[in-house]
Design a protein around this motif. Structure first.
Motif, PDB file in Angstrom:
ATOM      1  N   TYR A   1       0.839  -1.209   0.000  1.00  0.00           N
ATOM      2  CA  TYR A   1       0.000   0.000   0.000  1.00  0.00           C
ATOM      3  C   TYR A   1       0.874   1.259   0.000  1.00  0.00           C
ATOM      4  O   TYR A   1       0.582   2.239  -0.685  1.00  0.00           O
ATOM      5  CB  TYR A   1      -0.917  -0.004   1.218  1.00  0.00           C
ATOM      6  N   GLN A   2       1.945   1.221   0.792  1.00  0.00           N
ATOM      7  CA  GLN A   2       2.856   2.371   0.824  1.00  0.00           C
ATOM      8  C   GLN A   2       3.544   2.569  -0.522  1.00  0.00           C
ATOM      9  O   GLN A   2       3.762   3.713  -0.969  1.00  0.00           O
ATOM     10  CB  GLN A   2       3.893   2.174   1.933  1.00  0.00           C
ATOM     11  N   ALA A   3       3.885   1.454  -1.184  1.00  0.00           N
ATOM     12  CA  ALA A   3       4.502   1.550  -2.517  1.00  0.00           C
ATOM     13  C   ALA A   3       3.521   2.156  -3.522  1.00  0.00           C
ATOM     14  O   ALA A   3       3.906   2.980  -4.371  1.00  0.00           O
ATOM     15  CB  ALA A   3       4.955   0.164  -2.984  1.00  0.00           C
ATOM     16  N   SER A   4       2.260   1.795  -3.428  1.00  0.00           N
ATOM     17  CA  SER A   4       1.262   2.361  -4.352  1.00  0.00           C
ATOM     18  C   SER A   4       1.040   3.844  -4.068  1.00  0.00           C
ATOM     19  O   SER A   4       0.774   4.633  -4.981  1.00  0.00           O
ATOM     20  CB  SER A   4      -0.061   1.600  -4.239  1.00  0.00           C
ATOM     21  N   ARG A   5       1.183   4.216  -2.821  1.00  0.00           N
ATOM     22  CA  ARG A   5       0.976   5.626  -2.451  1.00  0.00           C
ATOM     23  C   ARG A   5       2.081   6.518  -3.018  1.00  0.00           C
ATOM     24  O   ARG A   5       1.860   7.707  -3.292  1.00  0.00           O
ATOM     25  CB  ARG A   5       0.908   5.742  -0.930  1.00  0.00           C
ATOM     26  N   LYS A   6       3.264   5.952  -3.190  1.00  0.00           N
ATOM     27  CA  LYS A   6       4.363   6.734  -3.788  1.00  0.00           C
ATOM     28  C   LYS A   6       4.056   7.082  -5.244  1.00  0.00           C
ATOM     29  O   LYS A   6       4.551   8.076  -5.773  1.00  0.00           O
ATOM     30  CB  LYS A   6       5.666   5.949  -3.695  1.00  0.00           C
ATOM     31  N   VAL A   7       3.247   6.218  -5.865  1.00  0.00           N
ATOM     32  CA  VAL A   7       2.875   6.465  -7.257  1.00  0.00           C
ATOM     33  C   VAL A   7       1.670   7.385  -7.336  1.00  0.00           C
ATOM     34  O   VAL A   7       1.640   8.355  -8.093  1.00  0.00           O
ATOM     35  CB  VAL A   7       2.567   5.134  -7.972  1.00  0.00           C
ATOM     36  N   ARG A   8       0.680   7.086  -6.514  1.00  0.00           N
ATOM     37  CA  ARG A   8      -0.545   7.883  -6.542  1.00  0.00           C
ATOM     38  C   ARG A   8      -1.245   7.752  -5.192  1.00  0.00           C
ATOM     39  O   ARG A   8      -1.416   6.637  -4.687  1.00  0.00           O
ATOM     40  CB  ARG A   8      -1.468   7.389  -7.648  1.00  0.00           C
TER      41      ARG A   8
END
Length: 217
Positions: A56-63
């Motif tokens: 989830y944190q990795a996806s947040r870095k994208v959007r």
């Protein structure tokens, strides 16, 4: 071709290239975002909260989205609830699951996991109460069995004592009857001897009288 047209053509080409690059980057980011979200959701399905949080944190870095923004908060509650379960702190675990459910803008998938685990905790808690009740009942039954065995033992000992007294009384009666029979036999023998003695005495008197009559003649 005039210089103006060439300039316009170059600018148009640059715009197309930039737009293409932006579109490509957007497409690439979108793929990355969706890939990380799917991995996070897969981790939630197997209740691997730590791995889910990382994706989830990795996806947040994208959007940034509602899902990846609130997921971290819910996952913290879920992880803490799991620790509470290991310590058999049922009420604490249920409270933490409820907080995960009540999180504003919470992820439906995480809410569902929290509700499922909350039901499991309730079942475990009820099972624990049932086991405690059964254990208490078994102890009560064991005590009653022990008390019953003690009563049976006492009754057996009492019956043995009564039987011993009865046997002793029967022996005493038998001995008394034997003594009475012996006394009766002795008395009968004495009476017979007395009767024989009387007969002998009468016979001797008769002989003596007969002798005296002969003398007189």
């Amino acid at each position: 071709m005039s210089r103006k047209k060439i300039t316009i053509s170059v600018i148009g080409l640059v715009i197309i290239i930039i737009a293409g690059y932006i579109a490509m980057m957007w497409f690439s980011d979108d793929r990355t975002y969706n890939r990380e979200l799917n991995k996070a959701r897969d981790a939630v399905a197997v209740q691997d909260w730590q791995t889910a949080k990382q994706h989830y944190q990795a996806s947040r870095k994208v959007r940034v989205s509602i899902e990846n923004r609130t997921a971290s908060e819910q996952l913290d509650y879920l992880a803490r609830a799991d620790k509470a379960i290991k310590q058999q702190s049922w009420e604490s675990a249920k409270s933490l699951y409820q907080r995960a459910i009540d999180t504003n803008g919470g992820v439906p998938l995480l809410e569902k996991a929290a509700k499922t685990n909350q039901r499991i905790v309730n079942a475990e808690q009820d099972a624990g109460k049932y086991k405690a009740s059964v254990s208490s009942l078994e102890k009560s039954l064991d005590k009653k069995d022990k008390d019953l065995n003690d009563v049976k033992k006492q009754m057996s000992e009492t019956n043995a004592s009564v039987q011993a007294v009865q046997d002793s009384a029967n022996k005493a009666v038998a001995d008394a009857n034997a003594a009475a029979d012996k006394a009766n036999a002795t008395a009968d023998s004495a009476n017979k001897q007395a009767q024989d003695a009387q007969k002998n005495n009468k016979s001797d008197d008769h002989k003596d009288n007969h002798k005296d009559d002969n003398k007189d003649k």
